[in-house]
Scaffold this active site. Structure first.
Site, PDB file in Angstrom:
ATOM      1  N   GLY A  12      -1.247 -14.636  23.146  1.00 15.68           N
ATOM      2  CA  GLY A  12       0.115 -14.117  23.211  1.00 15.68           C
ATOM      3  C   GLY A  12       1.111 -15.175  22.755  1.00 15.68           C
ATOM      4  CB  ILE A  14       1.723 -19.634  26.029  1.00 15.10           C
ATOM      5  CG1 ILE A  14       2.974 -19.336  26.866  1.00 15.10           C
ATOM      6  CG2 ILE A  14       1.324 -21.107  26.197  1.00 15.10           C
ATOM      7  CD1 ILE A  14       2.821 -19.614  28.349  1.00 15.10           C
ATOM      8  N   GLY A  15      -0.241 -18.686  23.704  1.00 12.09           N
ATOM      9  CA  GLY A  15      -1.490 -18.912  22.972  1.00 12.09           C
ATOM     10  C   GLY A  15      -1.238 -19.219  21.497  1.00 12.09           C
ATOM     11  NE  ARG A  89       6.957 -19.758  37.647  1.00  9.94           N
ATOM     12  CZ  ARG A  89       8.168 -20.220  37.932  1.00  9.94           C
ATOM     13  NH1 ARG A  89       8.694 -20.029  39.123  1.00  9.94           N
ATOM     14  NH2 ARG A  89       8.863 -20.878  37.017  1.00  9.94           N
ATOM     15  CG  ASN A  96      -1.776 -12.551  35.615  1.00 11.21           C
ATOM     16  OD1 ASN A  96      -2.019 -11.613  34.859  1.00 11.21           O
ATOM     17  ND2 ASN A  96      -0.655 -13.257  35.530  1.00 11.21           N
ATOM     18  CG  HIS A 176       5.047 -23.586  38.034  1.00 10.70           C
ATOM     19  ND1 HIS A 176       6.039 -24.349  37.479  1.00 10.70           N
ATOM     20  CD2 HIS A 176       5.000 -22.453  37.296  1.00 10.70           C
ATOM     21  CE1 HIS A 176       6.556 -23.702  36.441  1.00 10.70           C
ATOM     22  NE2 HIS A 176       5.947 -22.545  36.310  1.00 10.70           N
TER      23      HIS A 176
HETATM   24  P1  A3D Z   1       1.799 -12.965  26.661  1.00 15.35           P
HETATM   25  O1  A3D Z   1       2.559 -13.207  25.404  1.00 15.35           O
HETATM   26  O2  A3D Z   1       1.881 -11.611  27.280  1.00 15.35           O
HETATM   27  O3  A3D Z   1       0.263 -13.320  26.391  1.00 15.35           O
HETATM   28  C1  A3D Z   1      -0.745 -13.044  27.290  1.00 15.35           C
HETATM   29  C2  A3D Z   1      -1.949 -12.608  26.476  1.00 15.35           C
HETATM   30  O4  A3D Z   1      -3.035 -12.414  27.386  1.00 15.35           O
HETATM   31  C3  A3D Z   1      -1.739 -11.278  25.724  1.00 15.35           C
HETATM   32  O5  A3D Z   1      -1.983 -11.470  24.348  1.00 15.35           O
HETATM   33  C4  A3D Z   1      -2.765 -10.347  26.359  1.00 15.35           C
HETATM   34  O6  A3D Z   1      -3.337  -9.426  25.432  1.00 15.35           O
HETATM   35  C5  A3D Z   1      -3.791 -11.341  26.870  1.00 15.35           C
HETATM   36  N1  A3D Z   1      -4.649 -10.794  27.916  1.00 15.35           N
HETATM   37  C6  A3D Z   1      -4.345  -9.916  28.905  1.00 15.35           C
HETATM   38  N2  A3D Z   1      -5.441  -9.665  29.652  1.00 15.35           N
HETATM   39  C7  A3D Z   1      -6.450 -10.418  29.137  1.00 15.35           C
HETATM   40  C8  A3D Z   1      -7.803 -10.590  29.473  1.00 15.35           C
HETATM   41  N3  A3D Z   1      -8.347  -9.924  30.489  1.00 15.35           N
HETATM   42  N4  A3D Z   1      -8.536 -11.447  28.727  1.00 15.35           N
HETATM   43  C9  A3D Z   1      -7.989 -12.117  27.684  1.00 15.35           C
HETATM   44  N5  A3D Z   1      -6.710 -11.981  27.310  1.00 15.35           N
HETATM   45  C10 A3D Z   1      -5.945 -11.141  28.031  1.00 15.35           C
HETATM   46  O7  A3D Z   1       2.220 -14.019  27.794  1.00 15.35           O
HETATM   47  P2  A3D Z   1       2.646 -15.570  27.598  1.00 15.35           P
HETATM   48  O8  A3D Z   1       1.767 -16.190  26.593  1.00 15.35           O
HETATM   49  O9  A3D Z   1       4.125 -15.639  27.450  1.00 15.35           O
HETATM   50  O10 A3D Z   1       2.310 -16.125  29.070  1.00 15.35           O
HETATM   51  C11 A3D Z   1       0.972 -16.197  29.510  1.00 15.35           C
HETATM   52  C12 A3D Z   1       0.890 -16.571  30.985  1.00 15.35           C
HETATM   53  O11 A3D Z   1       1.458 -17.871  31.182  1.00 15.35           O
HETATM   54  C13 A3D Z   1       1.658 -15.638  31.937  1.00 15.35           C
HETATM   55  O12 A3D Z   1       0.902 -15.421  33.103  1.00 15.35           O
HETATM   56  C14 A3D Z   1       2.912 -16.438  32.275  1.00 15.35           C
HETATM   57  O13 A3D Z   1       3.470 -16.079  33.519  1.00 15.35           O
HETATM   58  C15 A3D Z   1       2.338 -17.828  32.305  1.00 15.35           C
HETATM   59  N6  A3D Z   1       3.325 -18.922  32.175  1.00 15.35           N
HETATM   60  C16 A3D Z   1       3.139 -20.018  32.944  1.00 15.35           C
HETATM   61  C17 A3D Z   1       4.006 -21.069  32.877  1.00 15.35           C
HETATM   62  C18 A3D Z   1       3.786 -22.275  33.730  1.00 15.35           C
HETATM   63  O14 A3D Z   1       4.546 -23.214  33.665  1.00 15.35           O
HETATM   64  C19 A3D Z   1       2.661 -22.333  34.629  1.00 15.35           C
HETATM   65  C20 A3D Z   1       5.099 -21.033  32.001  1.00 15.35           C
HETATM   66  C21 A3D Z   1       5.266 -19.897  31.211  1.00 15.35           C
HETATM   67  C22 A3D Z   1       4.364 -18.827  31.301  1.00 15.35           C
END
Ligand code: A3D
EC number: 1.1.1.37
Length: 321
Positions: A12, A14-15, A89, A96, A176
């Site tokens: 997504g 972040i990825g 969160r 999750n 966090h």
């Molecule tokens: P997003 O852009 O929605 O990406 C998440 C990805 O995970 C999507 O591409 C989904 O398709 C994929 N996904 C969903 N279920 C599965 C699964 N079962 N197996 C594999 N992939 C799957 O979200 P994001 O990239 O913005 O954020 C990702 C996570 O990071 C979220 O939980 C946020 O809350 C978290 N986050 C944490 C921080 C910290 O500082 C700890 C900061 C910002 C975001």
């Protein structure tokens, strides 16, 4: 020597940013994994097509099967759902947690020797769950939060003092979340602790308190602005710093969510503390002295993390049994 292999679970916001940064820094070959077909493949191809412009050598691929992450040296986990405005969160916990069960099984089968960095929220509970579901040793499973929280704190301070971010060094402890503990006493500008800067008239105690609160609310501030998701540039940069410390055996001292086994009088819980990251993963947990006010804030933060872990155990009773 063969290139390192970096697997990104979740392609997504972040990825994708992680993949781009890992490429630009030539940390190794990159595999993006997601359950959505086409997304990891599309992002991998798009970033690969930028490599001639930026001049980096890295193979990028996108997969929908865990077999594709086989033999990864580093796994960074962002799979799951992010926050929307109005959500905490902790609202993400049930969804999750199920994702962490799948991800943990995939890592256990295909990348059992990897250094695993969890980013999925609620962070301190999800990294705990990921360590249990993957069965990897605790020194190889860490959570990214403190580097980001400290970076936000440093950014606000550099703006307040109008000094280079290079001369600001900050320290954030605890979970966090809203109970994170920005440690003013251990945060410095060119070695001068923040309370001394108040005495020197650089800022006031009130301004400093406002900056501390803004740091605690840093994630929500971005969610409120973006409206459709949460922060991703700074979270990705923070996790890449941790991955680089491991891959290059840098022995960096970084605030991370690490499993405590007696340190800070906490057992079997992931809490944000300073750790040394090198080739053996979390090589040391740094225990600093806290005054009574700081200890009280940390205790509150630990209690909130414990509450989240207990909620996980109710949903998945076999975890951590
Ligand atoms: P997003 O852009 O929605 O990406 C998440 C990805 O995970 C999507 O591409 C989904 O398709 C994929 N996904 C969903 N279920 C599965 C699964 N079962 N197996 C594999 N992939 C799957 O979200 P994001 O990239 O913005 O954020 C990702 C996570 O990071 C979220 O939980 C946020 O809350 C978290 N986050 C944490 C921080 C910290 O500082 C700890 C900061 C910002 C975001």
């Amino acid at each position: 020597m063969a290139r390192n292999k970096i697997a990104l679970i979740g392609a997504g916001q972040i990825g994708g940013t992680l993949a781009h940064l890992a490429g630009l820094k030539e940390l190794g070959d990159i595999i993006l994994f997601d359950i959505v077909e086409g997304t990891p493949q599309g992002k991998a191809l798009d970033i690969a097509e930028s490599s001639p412009v930026d001049g980096f050598d890295a193979k990028l691929s996108g997969v929908n099967s865990y077999a594709g992450i086989e033999g990864a040296d580093v796994v960074i986990v962002t799979a799951g759902v992010p926050r929307k405005p109005g959500m905490s969160r902790d609202d993400l916990l049930g969804t999750n947690l199920k994702v962490m069960e799948q991800v943990g099984a995939g890592i256990a089968k295909y990348a059992p020797n990897a250094f695993v960095i969890c980013i999925t929220n609620p962070l301190d509970a999800m990294v705990w769950a990921l360590q249990k579901t993957s069965g990897l040793p605790a020194n190889k499973v860490v959570g990214m939060a403190g580097v980001l929280d400290s970076s936000r704190f440093s950014h606000f301070l550099a703006e307040e003092f109008n000094v280079s971010i290079k001369d600001v060094s900050t320290f954030v402890l605890g979970g966090h979340g809203d109970t994170m503990v920005p440690l003013v006493r251990y945060s410095t500008v060119a070695g001068i602790p923040l309370p001394d800067l108040v005495k020197m008239g650089w800022t006031t105690k009130d301004r400093l308190d406002q900056i501390v609160q803004r740091t605690r609310d840093g994630g929500a501030e971005i969610v409120g602005l973006l409206k459709t998701g949460s922060a991703f540039y700074a979270p990705a940069a923070s996790a890449i710093q941790m991955a680089e410390a491991y891959l290059k055996d840098q022995k960096r001292v970084l605030p991370c969510a690490a499993q405590l086994n007696g340190e800070y009088s906490v057992d079997n819980l992931y809490v944000g503390v300073p750790v040394v990251i090198g080739a053996n993963g979390v090589e040391r947990i740094v225990e600093i002295e806290l005054d009574s006010g700081e200890q009280a804030m940390l205790d509150k933060s630990i209690e909130s993390v414990r509450g989240l872990v207990e909620a996980c155990q109710k949903l998945a009773p076999n975890l951590g049994a």
